[in-house]
Scaffold this motif. Structure first.
Motif, mmCIF file in Angstrom:
data_model
loop_
_atom_site.group_PDB
_atom_site.id
_atom_site.type_symbol
_atom_site.label_atom_id
_atom_site.label_comp_id
_atom_site.label_asym_id
_atom_site.label_seq_id
_atom_site.Cartn_x
_atom_site.Cartn_y
_atom_site.Cartn_z
ATOM 1 N N ARG A 172 -7.286 0.477 3.172
ATOM 2 C CA ARG A 172 -6.723 -0.745 3.748
ATOM 3 C C ARG A 172 -7.575 -1.962 3.416
ATOM 4 O O ARG A 172 -8.792 -1.917 3.481
ATOM 5 N N ARG A 211 -1.505 3.806 -1.856
ATOM 6 C CA ARG A 211 -2.907 3.560 -1.546
ATOM 7 C C ARG A 211 -3.200 3.861 -0.077
ATOM 8 O O ARG A 211 -2.397 3.556 0.801
ATOM 9 N N GLU A 263 0.830 -1.210 0.000
ATOM 10 C CA GLU A 263 0.000 0.000 0.000
ATOM 11 C C GLU A 263 0.862 1.257 0.000
ATOM 12 O O GLU A 263 0.557 2.244 -0.692
#
Length: 331
Positions: free
Chosen positions: A147, A144, A139
């Motif tokens: 989650r 990103r 991530e």
């Protein structure tokens, strides 16, 4: 402040779980597992009224098809219309040479479209922690902020013994899942059914899985997680399926895995709150809000005291019912 043996602050973890529950409760009444390498089965799953579709990379996919199956999972996440269903896939076990590629190859390509990853045969909290760290790295690298959640399948005597530690292993963890067939095998339990999934249990004078089901549910609920029951093996036995659902629902389970489309309706029915439960929960929630506005520290309805635990249950049922209504209206 109490520290769990694995070093986590259980008070802060519980607080974060409660916030997550209030923000979003995923519907998990019915979960269908679909072999990722079987395109027709995958396409059909999207037409079923299930709450969760789990694309499977584990037992149902032969070794020689693992790589191609990962590509099919990525394509399904990115291209299919999931129609509000929970988007899920199951990796291979952490004791195999496939798990790390199942995570990296799929999450890097389709991480924005994935809700949860199911981890099979979890025996130790370290397995969930390792996946948490790997997902965090991916991530960060991909930039990103959304989650991905995790679900841990408890399928062995060793895993059941450590269910409490596993339940508190990561804030990503959303669910514990009971794997009855492998659990029975790990205990060398007598089996009369062909599938080993809880059917043909009449030879035992009682509910043979009451203890592990209760133990796992206790661990899950203590950590603020959902608890999901194993599938029922005989899809031609609707009454047996209904009994199995009622038993686990009575123990606090939120849903059950599906092995055949004909099982979906019964499973959804049993794990849907009754209208009586919904109305009672609404009354409790409304009375609680009125008591807060009036500055009252206690709450009574119909001459009966209502404690904090009852209020939490009522809130959960109310939110779940709204999710079910939204799903029905959107389908």
């Amino acid at each position: 402040m109490f520290l769990h043996p694995n070093g986590l602050n259980t008070q802060s973890m519980r607080a974060s779980k409660e916030v997550a529950v209030e923000e979003s409760i995923r519907l998990r009444r019915s979960i269908i597992s679909v072999p990722a390498n079987r395109e027709k089965m995958v396409v059909k799953a999207f037409s079923l009224p299930v709450d969760v579709i789990m694309l499977d990379l584990e037992d149902s996919v032969p070794f020689q098809e693992k790589d191609e199956a990962r590509k099919r999972v990525v394509a399904a996440f990115r291209e299919q219309d999931w129609k509000g269903k929970v988007r899920s896939y199951r990796i291979n076990g952490m004791d195999t040479p496939f798990a790390y590629r199942d995570i990296i190859d799929v999450v890097e390509e389709a991480g924005d479209f994935i809700d949860v990853i199911v981890v099979p045969k979890v025996n130790d909290a370290s397995e969930i922690k390792a996946i948490d760290y790997l997902l965090t790295q991916i991530e960060m690298r991909m930039g990103r902020t959304r989650r991905i959640g995790l679900e841990a399948s408890i399928e062995t005597a060793e895993g059941m013994l450590r269910a409490g530690e596993i339940a508190f292993s990561s804030t990503r963890l959303e669910t514990l899942v009971f794997g009855v067939a492998d659990y029975s095998a790990s205990l060398t339990m007598m089996s009369k059914g062909i599938s080993g999934h809880g059917d043909k249990e009449e030879f035992y004078p009682g509910h043979r899985y009451h203890f592990p089901l209760s133990m796992m549910a206790m661990a899950a609920k203590a950590a603020g997680l959902a608890a999901i029951d194993a599938p029922y093996g005989d899809y031609r036995d609707p009454e047996g399926l209904r009994r199995s659902c009622i038993l686990s629902a009575a123990l606090g389970y939120d849903g059950k895995w599906v092995i055949h489309p004909d099982q979906v309706e019964i499973i959804n029915q049993v794990y849907t709150p009754s209208q009586e439960d919904v109305e009672r929960s609404r009354r409790i929630c409304e009375a609680h809000e009125e008591a807060k506005r009036a500055g009252c520290g206690s709450l009574a309805i119909d001459g009966k005291m209502v404690d904090a635990a009852s209020i939490r249950v009522a809130k959960g049922i109310s939110v779940q019912w709204e999710r079910i209504k939204s799903r029905s209206e959107g389908s």
